[in-house]
Design an enzyme around this catalytic site. Structure first.
Site, PDB file in Angstrom:
ATOM      1  N   GLU A  56      37.605  35.486  16.519  1.00  9.66           N
ATOM      2  CA  GLU A  56      36.295  35.672  15.393  1.00  9.66           C
ATOM      3  C   GLU A  56      35.298  34.824  15.884  1.00  9.66           C
ATOM      4  O   GLU A  56      33.977  35.484  15.594  1.00  9.66           O
ATOM      5  CB  GLU A  56      36.809  35.225  14.210  1.00  9.66           C
ATOM      6  CG  GLU A  56      38.097  35.933  13.456  1.00  9.66           C
ATOM      7  CD  GLU A  56      37.840  37.463  13.238  1.00  9.66           C
ATOM      8  OE1 GLU A  56      36.734  37.890  13.339  1.00  9.66           O
ATOM      9  OE2 GLU A  56      38.848  38.259  13.487  1.00  9.66           O
TER      10      GLU A  56
ATOM     11  N   HIS B  53      34.637  44.261  19.974  1.00  7.86           N
ATOM     12  CA  HIS B  53      36.092  44.282  20.705  1.00  7.86           C
ATOM     13  C   HIS B  53      36.115  44.914  22.039  1.00  7.86           C
ATOM     14  O   HIS B  53      35.282  45.721  22.584  1.00  7.86           O
ATOM     15  CB  HIS B  53      37.072  45.310  19.697  1.00  7.86           C
ATOM     16  CG  HIS B  53      37.536  44.811  18.556  1.00  7.86           C
ATOM     17  ND1 HIS B  53      37.767  45.433  17.408  1.00  7.86           N
ATOM     18  CD2 HIS B  53      37.628  43.383  18.209  1.00  7.86           C
ATOM     19  CE1 HIS B  53      37.946  44.586  16.392  1.00  7.86           C
ATOM     20  NE2 HIS B  53      38.167  43.279  16.915  1.00  7.86           N
ATOM     21  N   CYS B  54      37.209  44.377  22.765  1.00  8.42           N
ATOM     22  CA  CYS B  54      37.174  44.847  24.334  1.00  8.42           C
ATOM     23  C   CYS B  54      38.153  45.942  24.337  1.00  8.42           C
ATOM     24  O   CYS B  54      39.236  45.815  23.907  1.00  8.42           O
ATOM     25  CB  CYS B  54      37.723  43.519  24.989  1.00  8.42           C
ATOM     26  SG  CYS B  54      37.907  44.023  26.811  1.00  8.42           S
TER      27      CYS B  54
ATOM     28  N   CYS C 128      42.772  41.306  26.728  1.00  7.85           N
ATOM     29  CA  CYS C 128      41.689  40.316  26.614  1.00  7.85           C
ATOM     30  C   CYS C 128      41.912  39.786  25.059  1.00  7.85           C
ATOM     31  O   CYS C 128      42.393  40.334  24.063  1.00  7.85           O
ATOM     32  CB  CYS C 128      40.307  40.970  26.610  1.00  7.85           C
ATOM     33  SG  CYS C 128      39.033  40.016  26.304  1.00  7.85           S
TER      34      CYS C 128
ATOM     35  N   CYS D 149      38.775  38.645  29.382  1.00 11.48           N
ATOM     36  CA  CYS D 149      38.957  39.261  30.709  1.00 11.48           C
ATOM     37  C   CYS D 149      37.521  39.078  31.344  1.00 11.48           C
ATOM     38  O   CYS D 149      36.546  38.482  30.819  1.00 11.48           O
ATOM     39  CB  CYS D 149      38.832  40.671  30.177  1.00 11.48           C
ATOM     40  SG  CYS D 149      37.466  41.530  29.421  1.00 11.48           S
TER      41      CYS D 149
ATOM     42  N   CYS E 111      34.418  40.125  29.387  1.00  8.12           N
ATOM     43  CA  CYS E 111      33.977  39.335  28.173  1.00  8.12           C
ATOM     44  C   CYS E 111      33.623  37.885  28.363  1.00  8.12           C
ATOM     45  O   CYS E 111      32.695  37.227  27.893  1.00  8.12           O
ATOM     46  CB  CYS E 111      35.081  39.352  27.234  1.00  8.12           C
ATOM     47  SG  CYS E 111      35.352  41.114  26.470  1.00  8.12           S
TER      48      CYS E 111
END
Length: 304
Positions: free
Chosen positions: A224, A233-234, A239, A258, A261
Site C-alpha cells: 500500500e 499493480h505489477c 512482485c 521486481c 518496480c
C-alpha cells in the site's frame, strides 16, 4: 505566384513537424541509464508472472500495468523539501501482539523505502461512524468503508511534514458495496492509505501463526505504501506490487520489488541500492526468514 494544393500544404506541414518534433515527455537520460542497469543486473533473480488462475486478482481485475516511462510521466508522489516523513497511524485499539507487529512494520517500511518513519495514534470513534461508511461482514463484525479512513480520518490529519501516511486498523474494511473485503487500499495521488489486520491472522489465539501474521502485515503495508508513491499493480513479475484477491495470493507473492518496480521506486527515492539490499538482508536474517535473507544476500553482492 506559386499556388500549393491542399496535398502540398499537408506534406510541408508533416515535414516541418518531423523536423521540430521533440518527445513530449522524455525520460531523463541518467534515469534511463540507471533503470536499464537495474533491469540487466536483476532480471535473472526474478520470475515472470504466470497466467492467473481462477480466483486470482488478475482474473477478476484485468490490468494494463504501468511501465517505468508511464510512472515518470504521471509525476509520482515523492518526498519534498518540507515533506520528508512517512507516518504510520494507529487507527484502533490494539493488544500487545498487534502493537509489536505495527512497531516491526514501522521499522521495515523505514528500510524498504529508505525514509524516516514516525508512529502516531489517531482517535477514531467507531461508535459514531455515519451509516454510509459501515456495514456488517459475514462474521457479524463491523466492516468499515475505506473511504472513511482515506477521505475523512487520514486526509484530515495528514501532518505537514508527511510525504505520505498509512493507517492500520484491526477492523475489517471494504472498498465498495460490491466487494466482500479488502486487505488494504491507498490513493495514488492523495498520499494516504490504510490496511487492516483483521484477516491476516490471530496470533494471540494461535501463537504458532505469529510469523505468518507478521509477514502478511509487512507485505500489505509495503504494498500500500508503494501505491501512495504512485505505483500501480505489477503485472510483469512475481512482485510485492502484485494485486491480491485472497490470502493465498498474499502468502505466495514475495516481499521484494521486481526489477521494473524497483526501477520506479529507485527513481523516486534515489536509493543507494547496495546499502538498501544489505539492510533488508539483515532484517530478514534477524527475523529468521531464510528465503528472503538468501535473496537479499545474493543481490547485495551485485554492483549496480
Amino acid at each position: 505566384m506559386i499556388k500549393l494544393s491542399s496535398l502540398g500544404i499537408l506534406i510541408l506541414l508533416i515535414i516541418a513537424c518531423k523536423e521540430n518534433y521533440k518527445p513530449r515527455f522524455p525520460i531523463p537520460k541518467d534515469a534511463a541509464i540507471t533503470y536499464n542497469i537495474i533491469q540487466d543486473s536483476l532480471v535473472n533473480y526474478h520470475t515472470e508472472l504466470t497466467p492467473p488462475k481462477k480466483g486470482d486478482w488478475l482474473t477478476d481485475h484485468p490490468e494494463k500495468g504501468q511501465t517505468f516511462k508511464e510512472y515518470i510521466h504521471q509525476k509520482p508522489i515523492s518526498e519534498t523539501e518540507n515533506r520528508t516523513k512517512l507516518y504510520l497511524a494507529i487507527l484502533s485499539t490494539m493488544d500487545s501482539t498487534q502493537m509489536s507487529i505495527v512497531t516491526k512494520t514501522k521499522a521495515y517500511l523505514s528500510i524498504f523505502y529508505d525514509c524516516e518513519t514516525e508512529l502516531i495514534t489517531l482517535d477514531v470513534d467507531y461508535s459514531s461512524i455515519p451509516n454510509k461508511y459501515y456495514r456488517y461482514n459475514e462474521n457479524e463484525e463491523i466492516q468499515v468503508l475505506t473511504d472513511f479512513f482515506l477521505k475523512q480520518i487520514l486526509i484530515d490529519n495528514l501532518p505537514s511534514d508527511a510525504f505520505a501516511m498509512i493507517g492500520c486498523t484491526t477492523y475489517d474494511i471494504f472498498p465498495d458495496p460490491q466487494w466482500n473485503f479488502v486487505f488494504g487500499q491507498a490513493s495514488l495521488q492523495k498520499r494516504v492509505g490504510v490496511w487492516s489486520m483483521n484477516r491476516l491472522g490471530a496470533p494471540k489465539e494461535l501463537p504458532e501463526t505469529i510469523e505468518k501474521t507478521v509477514l502478511r502485515n509487512l507485505k500489505i503495508a509495503s504494498h500500500e505504501t508503494g501505491h501512495m508513491l504512485s505505483m500501480k499493480h505489477c503485472i510483469y513479475y512475481d512482485c510485492i506490487m502484485n494485486g491480491s484477491a485472497q490470502i493465498t495470493e498474499t502468502d505466495n507473492k514475495p516481499v521484494y520489488l521486481c526489477p521494473i518496480c524497483l526501477g520506479k521506486i529507485n527513481y523516486n527515492r534515489q536509493f543507494t541500492l547496495q546499502e538498501r539490499f544489505k539492510k533488508l538482508d539483515a532484517f530478514w536474517n534477524d527475523n529468521q526468514l531464510s528465503i528472503y535473507h538468501q535473496y537479499y544476500e545474493k543481490v547485495a553482492r551485485i554492483k549496480i
